[in-house]
Enzyme design. Structure first.
Site, short mmCIF file in Angstrom:
data_model
loop_
_atom_site.label_atom_id
_atom_site.label_comp_id
_atom_site.label_asym_id
_atom_site.label_seq_id
_atom_site.Cartn_x
_atom_site.Cartn_y
_atom_site.Cartn_z
N TRP A 127 0.87 -1.18 0.00
CA TRP A 127 0.00 0.00 0.00
C TRP A 127 0.91 1.23 0.00
O TRP A 127 1.77 1.34 0.88
CB TRP A 127 -0.88 -0.06 1.24
N ASP A 208 -0.73 -5.73 9.03
CA ASP A 208 -1.79 -4.77 8.72
C ASP A 208 -2.96 -5.59 8.20
O ASP A 208 -2.84 -6.28 7.18
CB ASP A 208 -1.27 -3.80 7.65
N ALA A 210 -6.74 -5.08 7.06
CA ALA A 210 -7.74 -4.06 6.75
C ALA A 210 -8.95 -4.64 6.01
O ALA A 210 -9.90 -3.91 5.73
CB ALA A 210 -7.11 -2.95 5.91
N LYS A 243 -13.55 -1.19 6.06
CA LYS A 243 -14.13 -1.97 4.97
C LYS A 243 -15.14 -3.00 5.48
O LYS A 243 -16.26 -3.07 4.96
CB LYS A 243 -13.02 -2.70 4.19
C1 LMR Z 1 -6.86 1.91 -0.73
O1 LMR Z 1 -5.80 1.29 -0.74
O2 LMR Z 1 -7.43 2.30 -1.75
C2 LMR Z 1 -7.54 2.15 0.58
O3 LMR Z 1 -6.81 1.63 1.64
C3 LMR Z 1 -7.89 3.57 0.79
C4 LMR Z 1 -6.70 4.44 1.05
O4 LMR Z 1 -6.74 5.18 2.05
O5 LMR Z 1 -5.76 4.44 0.27
#
Ligand code: LMR
Length: 394
Positions: A127, A208, A210, A243
């Site tokens: 991410w 992590d 999510a 989510k």
């Molecule tokens: C994403 O990866 O799109 C989500 O986790 C939202 C974000 O805050 O980036």
């Protein structure tokens, strides 16, 4: 003083969200930011959340501060959702945080406080905000191989080889399930091998999580986290309710610090509360309270689980439909990985140029690294995306 400020890099996921909104075309498909959408394109308020909000409105008598760690009942409920009975409660320090990002941020700060020379190993890719926050905090980041661009599965040998360069005290950041951005996940044998490696080398896992409930199911998605938490001397877990409870804007997360040494728990708890105080004092309560109400009420919990399961199965159905359509159009199985991936995302594994071409030619918005949000599709838009992928020459 403000004249010294320089423009900061735009977050590419959020920038894409804005570009989509600004696109006047009728025919456009948003596969960008990781937000669940139903077949009509709406991000619904889940039934159990609505019911809990109604009850809260009727019953809540004060909005006075909770504790610095948030309501302990929230931590208890979330710990049990994520860890089941894998770890004794008295080994876990936990604080409520503003969303999963808040938990990630607090975890990195805790790492820096405890060991300023620790490096954080992150999957390539991960991410983007993981890397951005680490850089902002001045923490050294090392990428480990993760995604095999040929098979679109996990390059597990590469991952293990790269993690062998970590030194005792370094942190290994892992995604609990539904890897963001790739959709490629570790199986249980691979999780066990990671546990063996971190124990052998004295590394600290940070997980992590999510998207619990978006992959193979609530329990299944937590299996890796549970294995790690039960088998290593110390670890960190950052969790998000954005989510799986659909409460994105309520900013509801939890950070856990686990130590097998019970004496460390009190110190960890005190430090996490201190960090909350330094950064924002009390964490947001509204979303956390709704989550607690749902998890502690049999009927609300059952309804939430049912709706979450419907969401999960809907995304799996879209994955299969897209893989089938691409097989039909391409006459090959090379897109079969889309049905194998789990969670909201799949990384197509194509170039930024072709991603841009699909945006310009067909109004398809996916993140530049070719991550697509499966939940941005519906039965009618799957064939449009499949055609755009083939037309672009992916
Ligand atoms: C994403 O990866 O799109 C989500 O986790 C939202 C974000 O805050 O980036």
């Amino acid at each position: 003083m403000f004249e010294t400020l320089k423009p900061q890099p735009a977050d590419k996921i959020l920038a894409l969200m804005q570009m989509y909104r600004d696109d006047p075309r009728e025919q456009k498909i948003d596969l960008g930011v990781g937000v669940y959408k139903d077949a009509t394109g709406l991000t619904p308020v889940m039934r159990a959340i609505k019911a809990a909000e109604h009850k809260l409105w009727e019953e809540q008598t004060t909005k006075a501060y909770t504790g610095l760690a948030g309501d302990p009942a929230y931590a208890d409920a979330m710990i049990s959702l994520i860890l089941g009975t894998a770890v004794a409660r008295d080994k876990i320090a936990a604080v409520a945080t503003p969303g999963g990002t808040g938990a990630v941020r607090q975890a990195f700060e805790l790492i820096r406080m405890a060991n300023p020379s620790a490096r954080v190993f992150v999957s390539d890719p991960t991410w983007p905000n993981h890397v951005s926050i680490l850089k902002f905090l001045g923490i050294e980041t090392v990428a480990y191989r993760y995604f095999d661009r040929e098979t679109r599965g996990v390059d597990f040998d590469g991952m293990i080889e790269d993690l062998k360069s970590a030194k005792a005290g370094d942190v290994v950041l892992l995604h609990g399930c539904c890897h963001n951005p790739t959709g490629a996940n570790l199986n249980q044998t691979e999780w066990q091998a990671v546990v063996d490696l971190v124990n052998e080398r004295g590394l600290i896992p940070m997980i992590d999580i999510a998207y619990q409930g978006f992959g193979d199911g609530l329990e299944e998605d937590a299996a890796g986290v549970r294995l790690v938490a039960a088998s290593v001397p110390e670890c960190l877990i950052a969790a998000s309710c954005s989510k799986n409870f659909g409460i994105y804007r309520e900013r509801t997360g939890l950070l856990m610090a686990i130590s097998q040494d019970g004496a460390a728990q009190a110190q960890n708890q005190q430090t996490l509360a201190f960090l909350n105080r330094q950064n924002y004092s009390f964490p947001p309560d509204h979303g956390a309270r709704l989550v607690t109400m749902i998890l502690n009420d049999d009927a609300l919990r059952a309804d939430w689980m049912q709706e979450l399961e419907d969401v999960r199965l809907g995304m799996l159905g879209l994955r299969q439909q897209l893989a089938d359509e691409l097989q039909r159009l391409s006459g090959s199985d090379r897109f079969g990985f889309i049905a194998q991936h789990r969670g909201m995302f799949s990384l197509l594994g194509t170039t930024a140029e072709l991603v841009e071409k699909m945006r310009v030619d067909a109004g398809i918005y996916m993140v530049g690294d070719s991550r697509l949000n499966i939940a941005g599709l519906n039965a009618q838009t799957v064939p449009i995306l499949a055609k755009a992928i083939i037309d672009a020459g992916v």
